[in-house]
Design an enzyme around this catalytic site. Structure first.
Site, PDB file in Angstrom:
ATOM      1  N   HIS A  49       0.815  -1.224   0.000  1.00  0.00           N
ATOM      2  CA  HIS A  49       0.000   0.000   0.000  1.00  0.00           C
ATOM      3  C   HIS A  49       0.847   1.273   0.000  1.00  0.00           C
ATOM      4  O   HIS A  49       0.418   2.313  -0.477  1.00  0.00           O
ATOM      5  CB  HIS A  49      -1.010  -0.014   1.158  1.00  0.00           C
ATOM      6  CG  HIS A  49      -2.276   0.687   0.779  1.00  0.00           C
ATOM      7  ND1 HIS A  49      -3.525   0.140   0.913  1.00  0.00           N
ATOM      8  CD2 HIS A  49      -2.481   1.903   0.209  1.00  0.00           C
ATOM      9  CE1 HIS A  49      -4.430   0.996   0.455  1.00  0.00           C
ATOM     10  NE2 HIS A  49      -3.817   2.074   0.036  1.00  0.00           N
ATOM     11  N   THR A  50       2.071   1.185   0.503  1.00  0.00           N
ATOM     12  CA  THR A  50       2.937   2.371   0.518  1.00  0.00           C
ATOM     13  C   THR A  50       3.211   2.870  -0.909  1.00  0.00           C
ATOM     14  O   THR A  50       3.266   4.081  -1.156  1.00  0.00           O
ATOM     15  CB  THR A  50       4.249   2.058   1.269  1.00  0.00           C
ATOM     16  OG1 THR A  50       3.911   1.456   2.526  1.00  0.00           O
ATOM     17  CG2 THR A  50       5.072   3.306   1.519  1.00  0.00           C
ATOM     18  N   GLU A  71       8.738  -3.991  -2.954  1.00  0.00           N
ATOM     19  CA  GLU A  71       8.605  -5.362  -2.445  1.00  0.00           C
ATOM     20  C   GLU A  71       8.960  -6.268  -3.614  1.00  0.00           C
ATOM     21  O   GLU A  71       8.225  -6.293  -4.613  1.00  0.00           O
ATOM     22  CB  GLU A  71       7.140  -5.567  -2.021  1.00  0.00           C
ATOM     23  CG  GLU A  71       6.956  -6.474  -0.847  1.00  0.00           C
ATOM     24  CD  GLU A  71       5.488  -6.587  -0.421  1.00  0.00           C
ATOM     25  OE1 GLU A  71       5.131  -6.069   0.637  1.00  0.00           O
ATOM     26  OE2 GLU A  71       4.715  -7.221  -1.160  1.00  0.00           O
ATOM     27  N   ARG A 118      18.255   4.764   6.389  1.00  0.00           N
ATOM     28  CA  ARG A 118      16.866   4.619   6.851  1.00  0.00           C
ATOM     29  C   ARG A 118      15.903   5.142   5.783  1.00  0.00           C
ATOM     30  O   ARG A 118      16.284   5.906   4.905  1.00  0.00           O
ATOM     31  CB  ARG A 118      16.654   5.369   8.172  1.00  0.00           C
ATOM     32  CG  ARG A 118      16.752   6.856   8.031  1.00  0.00           C
ATOM     33  CD  ARG A 118      16.284   7.548   9.294  1.00  0.00           C
ATOM     34  NE  ARG A 118      17.105   7.172  10.449  1.00  0.00           N
ATOM     35  CZ  ARG A 118      16.936   7.674  11.669  1.00  0.00           C
ATOM     36  NH1 ARG A 118      15.971   8.556  11.897  1.00  0.00           N
ATOM     37  NH2 ARG A 118      17.720   7.322  12.660  1.00  0.00           N
ATOM     38  N   CYS A 178       8.828  -6.648   2.198  1.00  0.00           N
ATOM     39  CA  CYS A 178       8.272  -5.505   2.934  1.00  0.00           C
ATOM     40  C   CYS A 178       7.138  -5.944   3.853  1.00  0.00           C
ATOM     41  O   CYS A 178       7.354  -6.267   5.010  1.00  0.00           O
ATOM     42  CB  CYS A 178       7.821  -4.367   2.034  1.00  0.00           C
ATOM     43  SG  CYS A 178       7.121  -3.023   3.030  1.00  0.00           S
TER      44      CYS A 178
HETATM   45  P1  NAD Z   1      -3.928  -2.942   2.592  1.00  0.00           P
HETATM   46  O1  NAD Z   1      -4.620  -1.852   1.891  1.00  0.00           O
HETATM   47  O2  NAD Z   1      -3.784  -4.252   1.904  1.00  0.00           O
HETATM   48  O3  NAD Z   1      -4.612  -3.218   4.015  1.00  0.00           O
HETATM   49  C1  NAD Z   1      -5.055  -2.188   4.864  1.00  0.00           C
HETATM   50  C2  NAD Z   1      -6.347  -2.630   5.519  1.00  0.00           C
HETATM   51  O4  NAD Z   1      -6.727  -1.656   6.501  1.00  0.00           O
HETATM   52  C3  NAD Z   1      -7.535  -2.760   4.555  1.00  0.00           C
HETATM   53  O5  NAD Z   1      -8.125  -4.034   4.682  1.00  0.00           O
HETATM   54  C4  NAD Z   1      -8.475  -1.629   4.981  1.00  0.00           C
HETATM   55  O6  NAD Z   1      -9.843  -1.982   4.796  1.00  0.00           O
HETATM   56  C5  NAD Z   1      -8.137  -1.489   6.471  1.00  0.00           C
HETATM   57  N1  NAD Z   1      -8.472  -0.195   7.053  1.00  0.00           N
HETATM   58  C6  NAD Z   1      -8.291   1.043   6.526  1.00  0.00           C
HETATM   59  N2  NAD Z   1      -8.715   1.996   7.382  1.00  0.00           N
HETATM   60  C7  NAD Z   1      -9.172   1.357   8.482  1.00  0.00           C
HETATM   61  C8  NAD Z   1      -9.740   1.784   9.728  1.00  0.00           C
HETATM   62  N3  NAD Z   1      -9.912   3.070  10.000  1.00  0.00           N
HETATM   63  N4  NAD Z   1     -10.079   0.822  10.615  1.00  0.00           N
HETATM   64  C9  NAD Z   1      -9.911  -0.493  10.357  1.00  0.00           C
HETATM   65  N5  NAD Z   1      -9.389  -0.961   9.205  1.00  0.00           N
HETATM   66  C10 NAD Z   1      -9.026  -0.047   8.276  1.00  0.00           C
HETATM   67  O7  NAD Z   1      -2.465  -2.344   2.967  1.00  0.00           O
HETATM   68  P2  NAD Z   1      -1.121  -3.089   3.421  1.00  0.00           P
HETATM   69  O8  NAD Z   1      -0.236  -3.233   2.236  1.00  0.00           O
HETATM   70  O9  NAD Z   1      -1.449  -4.277   4.263  1.00  0.00           O
HETATM   71  O10 NAD Z   1      -0.455  -1.926   4.310  1.00  0.00           O
HETATM   72  C11 NAD Z   1      -1.048  -1.534   5.539  1.00  0.00           C
HETATM   73  C12 NAD Z   1      -0.369  -0.287   6.081  1.00  0.00           C
HETATM   74  O11 NAD Z   1       0.973  -0.586   6.479  1.00  0.00           O
HETATM   75  C13 NAD Z   1      -0.240   0.853   5.067  1.00  0.00           C
HETATM   76  O12 NAD Z   1      -0.425   2.073   5.758  1.00  0.00           O
HETATM   77  C14 NAD Z   1       1.197   0.726   4.590  1.00  0.00           C
HETATM   78  O13 NAD Z   1       1.693   1.936   4.066  1.00  0.00           O
HETATM   79  C15 NAD Z   1       1.867   0.343   5.892  1.00  0.00           C
HETATM   80  N6  NAD Z   1       3.177  -0.300   5.820  1.00  0.00           N
HETATM   81  C16 NAD Z   1       4.057   0.006   6.803  1.00  0.00           C
HETATM   82  C17 NAD Z   1       5.285  -0.636   6.846  1.00  0.00           C
HETATM   83  C18 NAD Z   1       6.262  -0.334   7.940  1.00  0.00           C
HETATM   84  O14 NAD Z   1       7.393  -0.810   7.871  1.00  0.00           O
HETATM   85  N7  NAD Z   1       5.906   0.431   8.966  1.00  0.00           N
HETATM   86  C19 NAD Z   1       5.603  -1.586   5.874  1.00  0.00           C
HETATM   87  C20 NAD Z   1       4.646  -1.891   4.905  1.00  0.00           C
HETATM   88  C21 NAD Z   1       3.435  -1.246   4.881  1.00  0.00           C
HETATM   89 ZN    ZN Z   2       5.843  -1.783   1.770  1.00  0.00          ZN
END
Ligand code: NAD
Ligand code: ZN
Ligand code: ZN
Length: 379
Positions: A49-50, A71, A118, A178
């Protein structure tokens, strides 16, 4: 040494010319790797999603034209001066955050926030000479997260390249570079639930379900999945999620719903949505006295986290993490081994596969909230 070492490679890349417009497959020139850089032939990449946030550029600042993607899995084509850690032919995973091995963070057992490498979402060039290695007719196309994996060939700093077991199937382990590792590590390395504990996971995409896998591996007895998309709940059962809450089904805040379900709150929670309200709920739903909440989602650039300080005084802990606190080079290969030893199942995260020419389908699926990871085959 490969025949193309030291040469410019012409290959296909999916270029994001403008925010929110479909990617265009273009022929790009990829310059040879410079000092401490590695050029990789990408075989598989998947959409996280990022990538979508920085392509939409609604909630994030981005630069264009840019080659997105972080990824992935591939094979080293050639290496630049001073690179001894990997060689042509090695199987590798690119990572959006690096490990220089020298700085205070890399030397600390607690941090993966390398001072040199980073995550930097704004930089579109290599750190060595502040130039891009990608161009079309002499005009630069910018990098993304130091990885730019939506290209048949890409150049990374060696500190962002994890050498993995050559027997690991790259079409599967690409998804470990990722999201899944980020979620898994957020639970195992940061939230650290004890055996028999309750864990709430906010957001049941691949990152959240990676966090749920971590809860299962740690021996949690209750894993409560929270998502606004009810379609996610069926899939999440395969990941050991035992109970579901859709905040839309209640008139009161979801943290209150969870507190009632768990006699005061969950022991641990992991937020994987990127939504600020979900982040606040994830913190406020942990039990006072010992509860720990971990933020993983990437927030809107203007987001502000607001909670009453007494929530902290009542002995709740809030943490956050990139890449699940794994150090990419020294930690990620062990996640690949978890898969090879059948402790961690990766196949169930891969719900779609498309050829490179259809990369925009992966974006459509993610925007519709369909499936978990879509793997893009470069060949
Ligand atoms: P995704 O879109 O596949 O999954 C996100 C889920 O969250 C969806 O099912 C959506 O319906 C749900 N959602 C959205 N808003 C919500 C809310 N208010 N309450 C409950 N559920 C809600 O995305 P993903 O690829 O699994 O990524 C998830 C998050 O993690 C993104 O923000 C992404 O940028 C982040 N991310 C962070 C890191 C890190 O290292 N910190 C690494 C990868 C991804
Ligand atoms: Zn990612
Ligand atoms: Zn470092």
């Amino acid at each position: 040494m490969s025949a193309t070492a030291g040469q410019v490679i012409k290959c296909k890349a999916a270029v994001a010319w403008e925010a929110g417009k479909p990617l265009v497959i273009e022929e790009v020139e990829v310059a040879p790797p410079q000092k401490m850089e590695v050029r990789i032939k990408i075989l598989y990449t998947s959409l996280c999603h990022t990538d979508v946030y920085f392509w939409e550029a609604k909630a994030q600042d981005s630069v264009f034209p840019r080659i997105l993607g972080h990824e992935a899995a591939g094979i080293v084509e050639s290496v630049g001066e001073g690179v001894t850690e990997v060689a042509a032919g090695d199987h590798v995973l690119p990572v959006f955050t690096g490990e220089c091995g020298e700085c205070a963070h890399c030397k600390s057992t607690e941090s993966n926030m390398c001072s040199l490498l980073r995550i930097n979402t704004e930089r579109g060039v290599m750190i060595g000479d502040q130039k891009s290695r990608f161009s079309i007719n002499g005009k630069p196309i910018y990098h993304f997260l130091g990885t730019s994996t939506f290209s048949e060939y890409t150049v990374l700093h060696v500190g962002c390249v994890a050498k993995i077991n050559p027997l690991a199937p790259l079409d599967k382990v690409c998804v470990l570079s990722c999201g899944i590792s980020a979620g898994l590590g957020a639970t195992l390395n940061v939230a650290k639930p004890f055996k028999g504990s309750s864990v709430a996971v906010f957001g049941l995409g691949a990152v959240g379900l990676g966090a749920a896998e971590g809860a299962r591996l740690a021996g949690a007895s209750r894993v409560i999945g929270v998502d606004l998309n009810t379609a996610r709940f069926e899939e999440a059962k395969k990941f050991g999620v035992t109970e579901f809450v859709n905040p839309k089904d209640y008139s009161k805040p979801v943290q209150e719903v969870i507190a009632e379900m768990t006699d005061g709150g969950v022991d641990r929670s992991v937020e994987c949505t990127g939504n600020i309200n979900a982040m606040i709920s994830a913190f406020e739903c942990v039990h006072d006295g010992w509860g720990v909440a971990v933020l993983v989602g990437v927030p809107h650039k203007d987001a502000v986290f607001k909670t009453h300080p007494v929530n902290f005084l009542n002995e709740r802990t809030l943490k956050g993490t990139f890449f699940g606190n794994y150090k990419p080079r020294s930690g990620l290969p062990s996640v690949v081994e978890m898969y090879m030893n059948k402790e961690l199942e990766v196949e169930k995260f891969i719900t779609h596969t498309v050829p490179f020419a259809e990369i925009n389908k992966a974006f459509e699926l993610m925007l519709k909230g369909e499936g978990l990871r879509c793997v893009i085959r470069m060949e």
